[in-house]
Scaffold this active site. Structure first.
Site, PDB file in Angstrom:
ATOM      1  N   LEU A   1      17.624  10.903  -8.293  1.00 34.44           N
ATOM      2  CA  LEU A   1      18.255   9.881  -9.124  1.00 34.44           C
ATOM      3  C   LEU A   1      17.190   9.098  -9.876  1.00 34.44           C
ATOM      4  CD1 LEU A   1      20.959   8.278  -6.773  1.00 34.44           C
ATOM      5  CD2 LEU A   1      21.300   9.954  -8.594  1.00 34.44           C
ATOM      6  N   ASP A   2      17.509   8.734 -11.097  1.00 37.68           N
ATOM      7  CA  ASP A   2      16.633   7.867 -11.866  1.00 37.68           C
ATOM      8  C   ASP A   2      17.121   6.429 -11.688  1.00 37.68           C
ATOM      9  OD1 ASP A   2      15.038   6.530 -13.614  1.00 37.68           O
ATOM     10  OD2 ASP A   2      15.515   7.749 -15.367  1.00 37.68           O
TER      11      ASP A   2
ATOM     12  N   LYS B   1      15.775   3.807 -12.538  1.00 39.97           N
ATOM     13  CA  LYS B   1      15.389   2.911 -13.629  1.00 39.97           C
ATOM     14  C   LYS B   1      16.444   2.871 -14.731  1.00 39.97           C
ATOM     15  CE  LYS B   1      10.404   3.363 -12.917  1.00 39.97           C
ATOM     16  NZ  LYS B   1       9.108   3.762 -13.515  1.00 39.97           N
TER      17      LYS B   1
ATOM     18  N   GLY C   1      -1.238  -2.746   0.769  1.00 35.98           N
ATOM     19  CA  GLY C   1      -1.956  -2.476   2.005  1.00 35.98           C
ATOM     20  C   GLY C   1      -1.580  -1.139   2.591  1.00 35.98           C
ATOM     21  N   HIS C   2      -2.323  -0.759   3.614  1.00 41.39           N
ATOM     22  CA  HIS C   2      -2.036   0.448   4.381  1.00 41.39           C
ATOM     23  C   HIS C   2      -2.244   0.146   5.857  1.00 41.39           C
ATOM     24  CE1 HIS C   2      -1.053   3.529   1.473  1.00 41.39           C
ATOM     25  NE2 HIS C   2      -2.039   3.130   0.698  1.00 41.39           N
TER      26      HIS C   2
ATOM     27  N   ILE D   1      -4.479   0.549   8.057  1.00 37.87           N
ATOM     28  CA  ILE D   1      -5.711  -0.093   8.508  1.00 37.87           C
ATOM     29  C   ILE D   1      -5.695  -1.596   8.235  1.00 37.87           C
ATOM     30  CG2 ILE D   1      -6.948   0.374   6.348  1.00 37.87           C
ATOM     31  CD1 ILE D   1      -9.468   0.858   8.046  1.00 37.87           C
ATOM     32  N   ASN D   2      -5.073  -2.004   7.129  1.00 37.64           N
ATOM     33  CA  ASN D   2      -4.992  -3.425   6.797  1.00 37.64           C
ATOM     34  C   ASN D   2      -4.052  -4.162   7.738  1.00 37.64           C
ATOM     35  OD1 ASN D   2      -4.802  -1.876   3.747  1.00 37.64           O
ATOM     36  ND2 ASN D   2      -6.612  -3.069   4.248  1.00 37.64           N
ATOM     37  N   TYR D   3      -2.920  -3.546   8.051  1.00 41.43           N
ATOM     38  CA  TYR D   3      -1.931  -4.191   8.922  1.00 41.43           C
ATOM     39  C   TYR D   3      -2.456  -4.276  10.359  1.00 41.43           C
ATOM     40  CZ  TYR D   3       0.635  -2.468   4.878  1.00 41.43           C
ATOM     41  OH  TYR D   3       1.022  -2.151   3.597  1.00 41.43           O
TER      42      TYR D   3
ATOM     43  N   ASP E   1       1.492   2.229  10.892  1.00 39.74           N
ATOM     44  CA  ASP E   1       2.494   3.024  10.184  1.00 39.74           C
ATOM     45  C   ASP E   1       3.616   3.485  11.105  1.00 39.74           C
ATOM     46  OD1 ASP E   1       1.251   2.793   7.763  1.00 39.74           O
ATOM     47  OD2 ASP E   1       0.605   4.881   7.614  1.00 39.74           O
TER      48      ASP E   1
END
Length: 384
Positions: free
Chosen positions: A66-67, A69, A132-133, A135-137, A163
């Site tokens: 689905l688009d 936007k 973030g990813h 490692i940041n969390y 994650d």
């Protein structure tokens, strides 16, 4: 809902539950794969706002394009949401509202809807809009600051902590709780699942221990890697064993298994650790990893081989419980006796026309709602 419920002959826990998955990369897709493993119908909405998630997490899901936007794409999504039970999304706070597919909008057309926003920092707070990813969390939660080695750069366990543990599993837990509560109230709800929050919860035991002898500093503590009986050792072949003999009787079994004739010392006394570690290093270095593992088999000394991923795939314990376990197919866990053990199939077919037609859209509406051709291809992983 007009979707089928579980048959009397083979119970599948979440059969009849429909999940719309707007998430990408790892945390959301892993969460929805777990729901699919429990029997839920998971529809991955791809195209228009990015590529599909990591392929290994597409098991048991249906793919549509689905688009979001364009007005037609958003209307098609809202039509699907009218007859769905759960929405999972991982946009930055505010994006879903700008697209007109946020919880408040969808709740107006489906009050039973459970809507889970799974993000790193959550929907509120000064960092909610920051990228973030894992490692940041993990860093913000205090977990990364507690991981060793001592006096060196913090180590981290791939992207498993934030994650998957702090994100996917906590989101799944919230969704299951909300589904259960809906059985009593008839109403859905909004779930604000933040990976930092999950990590903070996982750190509960260690926050209380921080600065005490049991966890004196980063990498320094009973289960942090400095206790000689709770760490890894290099063996003669360059491979490693892991020891976890925390309790006294396990420690005594380890001590005897290493061939020492002198009485075992008080193992919780930190003053014994340095000398004991050197002794253990020397002893474990005399034999190969697999020799030590065979030697300690059945001795209740909590000694295990440190396996690389290829070895883990082939190990008899893992293979015996999960015969179909492979690199490209995640283990289905936990094993539930009364719930069907069937593992969902893989189907990479574009089901857009089928799903939207069933939702009542005509062919012209479907064509306008679909994302441009090619957007349903999966994310190339690994990227190198």
């Amino acid at each position: 809902m007009n979707r089928p419920s579980a048959s009397a002959g083979g119970s599948v826990g979440l059969q009849g539950v429909r999940v719309l998955d707007l998430s990408r990369l790892a945390p959301g897709p892993y969460c929805t794969m777990l729901l699919a493993d429990m029997g839920a119908e998971v529809i991955v909405v791809g195209g228009g706002v990015g590529s599909l998630p990591i392929p290994v997490f597409l098991r048991g899901k249906k793919l549509i394009s689905l688009d979001l936007k364009c007005d037609e794409g958003r209307r098609a999504f809202r039509r699907l949401a009218e007859d769905s039970d759960v929405v999972v999304e991982g946009y930055r706070p505010g994006v879903a509202a700008r697209l007109g597919i946020d919880y408040d909008t969808l709740k107006a057309i489906n009050p039973r809807l459970i809507y889970c926003s799974l993000t790193g920092y959550g929907q509120t707070g000064p960092l909610s809009q920051e990228a973030g990813h894992d490692i940041n969390y993990a860093a913000l939660s205090g977990a990364l600051g507690a991981f060793g080695p001592v006096d060196n750069v913090p180590a981290f366990p791939l992207n498993l902590l934030a994650d998957f543990a702090g994100g996917s599993l906590f989101a799944t837990n919230g969704i299951l709780c909300a589904l259960y509560e809906r059985e009593r109230t008839g109403m859905g709800q909004y779930i604000d699942a933040a990976m930092v929050d999950g990590c903070l919860s996982l750190m509960a035991m260690h926050f209380a221990d921080w600065g005490k002898p049991v966890l004196a500093a980063r990498g320094d503590g009973l289960v942090a890697g400095t206790a000689p009986y709770y760490r890894c050792y290099l063996c003669a072949d360059g491979k490693f064993v892991a020891t976890g003999a925390l309790e006294r009787r396990f420690f005594e079994n380890l001590w005897a298994g290493l061939g020492y004739d002198d009485p075992p010392p008080p193992h919780l006394d930190r003053s014994t650790w340095a000398a004991m570690t050197m002794r253990f290093k020397e002893t474990f270095g005399l034999r190969t990893r697999d020799d030590w593992v065979a030697h300690f088999a059945g001795k209740d000394a909590c000694v295990a081989p440190v396996l690389d991923p290829d070895e883990a795939l082939a190990h008899s314990q893992n293979r015996g419980r999960h015969p179909a376990f492979g690199k490209d197919d995640a283990v289905k866990a936990p094993i539930m006796r009364a719930t069907s053990g069937h593992t969902p199939d893989w189907d990479m077919t574009d089901r857009t026309e089928e799903m939207l037609s069933a939702a009542g859209l005509c062919l012209e509406e479907i064509e306008k709602a679909k994302a441009p051709a090619g957007n349903i291809s999966g994310l190339a992983w690994p990227p190198l």
